[in-house]
Design a protein around this motif. Sequence first.
Motif, mmCIF file in Angstrom:
data_model
loop_
_atom_site.group_PDB
_atom_site.id
_atom_site.type_symbol
_atom_site.label_atom_id
_atom_site.label_comp_id
_atom_site.label_asym_id
_atom_site.label_seq_id
_atom_site.Cartn_x
_atom_site.Cartn_y
_atom_site.Cartn_z
ATOM 1 N N LEU A 286 0.857 -1.186 0.000
ATOM 2 C CA LEU A 286 0.000 0.000 0.000
ATOM 3 C C LEU A 286 0.894 1.238 0.000
ATOM 4 C CD1 LEU A 286 -2.923 1.061 0.112
ATOM 5 C CD2 LEU A 286 -2.697 1.114 2.593
ATOM 6 N N TYR A 287 0.815 2.003 -1.084
ATOM 7 C CA TYR A 287 1.703 3.149 -1.276
ATOM 8 C C TYR A 287 0.866 4.413 -1.395
ATOM 9 C CZ TYR A 287 4.717 -0.765 -2.084
ATOM 10 O OH TYR A 287 5.397 -1.944 -1.918
ATOM 11 N N TYR A 288 1.345 5.476 -0.764
ATOM 12 C CA TYR A 288 0.599 6.731 -0.684
ATOM 13 C C TYR A 288 1.325 7.809 -1.484
ATOM 14 C CZ TYR A 288 -2.009 10.572 1.417
ATOM 15 O OH TYR A 288 -2.802 11.671 1.618
ATOM 16 N N PHE A 289 0.577 8.511 -2.318
ATOM 17 C CA PHE A 289 1.120 9.577 -3.155
ATOM 18 C C PHE A 289 0.251 10.818 -2.993
ATOM 19 C CE2 PHE A 289 2.068 5.561 -5.073
ATOM 20 C CZ PHE A 289 3.329 5.690 -5.622
ATOM 21 N N ASP A 290 0.846 11.989 -3.230
ATOM 22 C CA ASP A 290 0.033 13.194 -3.326
ATOM 23 C C ASP A 290 0.738 14.249 -4.156
ATOM 24 O OD1 ASP A 290 1.886 14.336 -1.551
ATOM 25 O OD2 ASP A 290 0.438 14.688 0.024
ATOM 26 N N CYS A 291 -0.029 15.273 -4.509
ATOM 27 C CA CYS A 291 0.498 16.358 -5.335
ATOM 28 C C CYS A 291 -0.219 17.655 -4.967
ATOM 29 C CB CYS A 291 0.279 16.048 -6.808
ATOM 30 S SG CYS A 291 0.861 17.352 -7.915
ATOM 31 N N LEU A 292 0.570 18.653 -4.600
ATOM 32 C CA LEU A 292 0.047 19.990 -4.310
ATOM 33 C C LEU A 292 0.061 20.764 -5.628
ATOM 34 C CD1 LEU A 292 2.130 20.631 -1.069
ATOM 35 C CD2 LEU A 292 -0.082 19.477 -1.297
ATOM 36 N N SER A 293 -1.040 20.741 -6.336
ATOM 37 C CA SER A 293 -1.090 21.247 -7.709
ATOM 38 C C SER A 293 -1.202 22.764 -7.815
ATOM 39 C CB SER A 293 -2.268 20.625 -8.460
ATOM 40 O OG SER A 293 -2.162 19.230 -8.493
ATOM 41 N N VAL A 294 -2.058 23.378 -6.997
ATOM 42 C CA VAL A 294 -2.341 24.805 -7.130
ATOM 43 C C VAL A 294 -2.322 25.458 -5.752
ATOM 44 C CG1 VAL A 294 -4.035 26.529 -7.883
ATOM 45 C CG2 VAL A 294 -3.811 24.379 -9.145
ATOM 46 N N CYS A 295 -1.468 26.465 -5.590
ATOM 47 C CA CYS A 295 -1.427 27.216 -4.337
ATOM 48 C C CYS A 295 -2.677 28.098 -4.255
ATOM 49 C CB CYS A 295 -0.166 28.071 -4.281
ATOM 50 S SG CYS A 295 0.009 28.992 -2.739
ATOM 51 N N ILE A 296 -3.343 28.062 -3.128
ATOM 52 C CA ILE A 296 -4.582 28.822 -2.963
ATOM 53 C C ILE A 296 -4.297 30.314 -2.814
ATOM 54 C CG2 ILE A 296 -6.561 29.191 -1.427
ATOM 55 C CD1 ILE A 296 -6.530 26.124 -0.963
ATOM 56 N N ASP A 297 -3.258 30.667 -2.065
ATOM 57 C CA ASP A 297 -2.907 32.076 -1.873
ATOM 58 C C ASP A 297 -1.394 32.188 -1.713
ATOM 59 O OD1 ASP A 297 -2.593 34.733 -1.209
ATOM 60 O OD2 ASP A 297 -4.001 34.702 0.474
ATOM 61 N N ASP A 298 -0.710 32.509 -2.806
ATOM 62 C CA ASP A 298 0.754 32.557 -2.767
ATOM 63 C C ASP A 298 1.301 33.825 -2.107
ATOM 64 O OD1 ASP A 298 0.272 34.404 -4.754
ATOM 65 O OD2 ASP A 298 1.344 33.310 -6.314
ATOM 66 N N ARG A 299 0.421 34.695 -1.626
ATOM 67 C CA ARG A 299 0.876 35.872 -0.881
ATOM 68 C C ARG A 299 1.202 35.518 0.569
ATOM 69 N NH1 ARG A 299 -4.289 39.216 -2.399
ATOM 70 N NH2 ARG A 299 -4.997 37.131 -1.954
#
Length: 129
Positions: free
Chosen positions: A33-46
Motif C-alpha cells: 500500500l503506497y501513498y502519493f500526493d500532489c500539491l497542484s495549485v497554491c490557494i494564496d501565494d501571498r
Amino acid sequence: MSEVTNNPTHNRLLAKLRAMGPYLRDPQSKEGLYYFDCLSVCIDDRKSPELREFWGWWMELEATEGGFTANYHIGKYDVEGNWLDLAIPKNALEEVNKTQNCFHLKLVKTLEENFQLSVAYHEQSVEFV
C-alpha cells in the motif's frame, strides 16, 4: 537491457516509485500500500510558505493480483498538513486534472516497463477528465 520482473520486492518497488518524482510519501506507505500526493495549485501565494494551502490530489496504490489499484481523491491540503475532501474551484480544477493525468501515465509506464504490472482505477476513485 534490464531484467523485467513481475514480482518485485518492496524495496525494489519503492526505488522505482521514488524515482518518479516527489509524489511518494514514504512515512504513510507500507508494503502493498503506497501513498502519493500532489500539491497542484497554491490557494494564496501571498502567504508565507508555512501558511500556504493547496488544491491537489492524493492517491492510495494498493497491490492486487497482477498489479495495483489506484484510488485517487481530490481536495484541499490545509495548513496543518491534512487533506480535506472538498470540491475544487473551476479555476484550479484543470491544473489538478493535468498533474494527476501526467502522474498516472508515468505510474502506468513505470510499473509496466519495469515489472509488467498493470494499474487499474479503484471503483471509488475520483474520475479525472
